[in-house]
Enzyme design. Structure first.
Site, PDB file in Angstrom:
ATOM      1  CB  SER A   1      -0.916  -0.006   1.228  1.00 30.28           C
ATOM      2  OG  SER A   1      -0.163  -0.223   2.417  1.00 30.28           O
ATOM      3  CD  GLU A   2       4.709  -0.377   1.236  1.00 26.23           C
ATOM      4  OE1 GLU A   2       5.251  -1.139   2.038  1.00 26.23           O
ATOM      5  OE2 GLU A   2       3.944  -0.788   0.307  1.00 26.23           O
ATOM      6  CB  VAL A   3       2.427   3.446  -4.598  1.00 26.92           C
ATOM      7  CG1 VAL A   3       3.792   2.865  -4.953  1.00 26.92           C
ATOM      8  CG2 VAL A   3       1.331   2.399  -4.725  1.00 26.92           C
TER       9      VAL A   3
ATOM     10  CG  LEU B   1       0.198   5.634   2.661  1.00 29.64           C
ATOM     11  CD1 LEU B   1       0.825   4.938   3.865  1.00 29.64           C
ATOM     12  CD2 LEU B   1      -1.038   6.404   3.061  1.00 29.64           C
TER      13      LEU B   1
ATOM     14  CG  LEU C   1       5.531   6.736   2.090  1.00 31.06           C
ATOM     15  CD1 LEU C   1       5.289   6.124   3.469  1.00 31.06           C
ATOM     16  CD2 LEU C   1       6.651   7.770   2.150  1.00 31.06           C
TER      17      LEU C   1
END
Length: 267
Positions: free
Chosen positions: A142-144, A146, A148
């Site tokens: 899920s980083e992208v 946010l 990240l």
């Protein structure tokens, strides 16, 4: 925090023997076992201790409560947001130590994933040798979403997940089903919730049938193969030669060869 971030149990493998299977549980169920600085420190300490224990035959990594791990703790993320570049590098190096300790254990590791496994939790699964997932479990890089990227965990994902699937998951941040994770290689077995405990016993018992020295050697050789870019070299010949003359190799061959069928040249 007043509660411990992790719980470690040692399960004897046979009566009268000193070897055991370690069961390491993430124990922050009120926040879906999110990765905090304290949890990372505790996990790393436990893993480093187990790595030097010659009686440990395998590790089972699991989460308490409804989820395996929700990824980074919100409080930890807020603190990281206040750090400068150098501070963030130091913070990430602590996370690297955790994943390296897990990936480089000299014995097999089994992750049990139920509920959600987001962000760094996907890295924990990828760093293990075997992943059992409960039907309905969800994975997500899920980083992208946010702003990240899944940086520290990417090496472990690259070693285990099909390249096309990993690229898709990492750039989209979409939810990943257990069926997709199984096909891509992140997960090795999907079971119903009621079958999980039986399944982990089956998998651990299967791992215990192998020689621990051989398991440690093959894990080390896999690291060498990856580091060499999968190039063939003298190190593979040295590895099999060392295995053949080792105590466990000699014992295994001595037990197997007399029982092997005597086949003709064309059989």
């Amino acid at each position: 925090m007043t509660e411990t971030a992790t719980q470690l149990r040692k399960v004897a493998t046979a009566a009268g023997r000193t070897d055991f299977v370690a069961v390491l549980s993430l124990s922050r169920p009120e926040v879906a076992n999110a990765l905090s600085a304290a949890l990372i420190t505790e996990l790393t300490s436990h893993l480093n201790s187990l790595a030097t224990d010659t009686n440990c035959r395998a590790l089972v990594l699991r989460g308490s409560g409804k989820h395996f791990c929700a990824g980074a703790d919100l409080g930890w993320m807020k603190e990281a947001a206040k750090l400068d570049y150098e501070g963030n590098v130091r913070d990430s190096e602590q996370l690297i130590q955790l994943f390296e300790a897990l990936a480089n254990l000299p014995f097999p590791s089994v992750a049990l994933v139920h509920g959600s496994a987001f962000g760094g939790a996907v890295g924990l699964a990828a760093a293990c040798d075997v992943v059992l997932a409960v039907e309905g479990a969800r994975f997500c890089l899920s980083e992208v979403k946010l702003g990240l990227i899944p940086a520290v965990i990417l090496p472990y994902l690259v070693r285990k997940v099909a390249p096309g699937s990993l690229r898709y998951w990492a750039v989209s941040g979409r939810l990943i089903s257990t069926a997709e994770a199984l096909i891509a290689g992140l997960v090795q077995r999907v079971v119903a919730p009621s079958e999980l405990e039986t399944a982990v016993v089956e998998e651990v018992n299967a791992l215990l049938q192998a020689a621990p020295e051989a398991q440690a050697a093959v894990k080390n050789l896999l690291r060498q193969v990856i580091e060499s870019g999968s190039e063939q070299g003298p190190y593979t010949a040295a590895a099999i030669a060392k295995a053949r003359v080792s105590r466990s190799g000699q014992a295994g061959l001595a037990a197997f060869l007399p029982k092997a069928p005597h086949l003709g040249p064309y059989n």
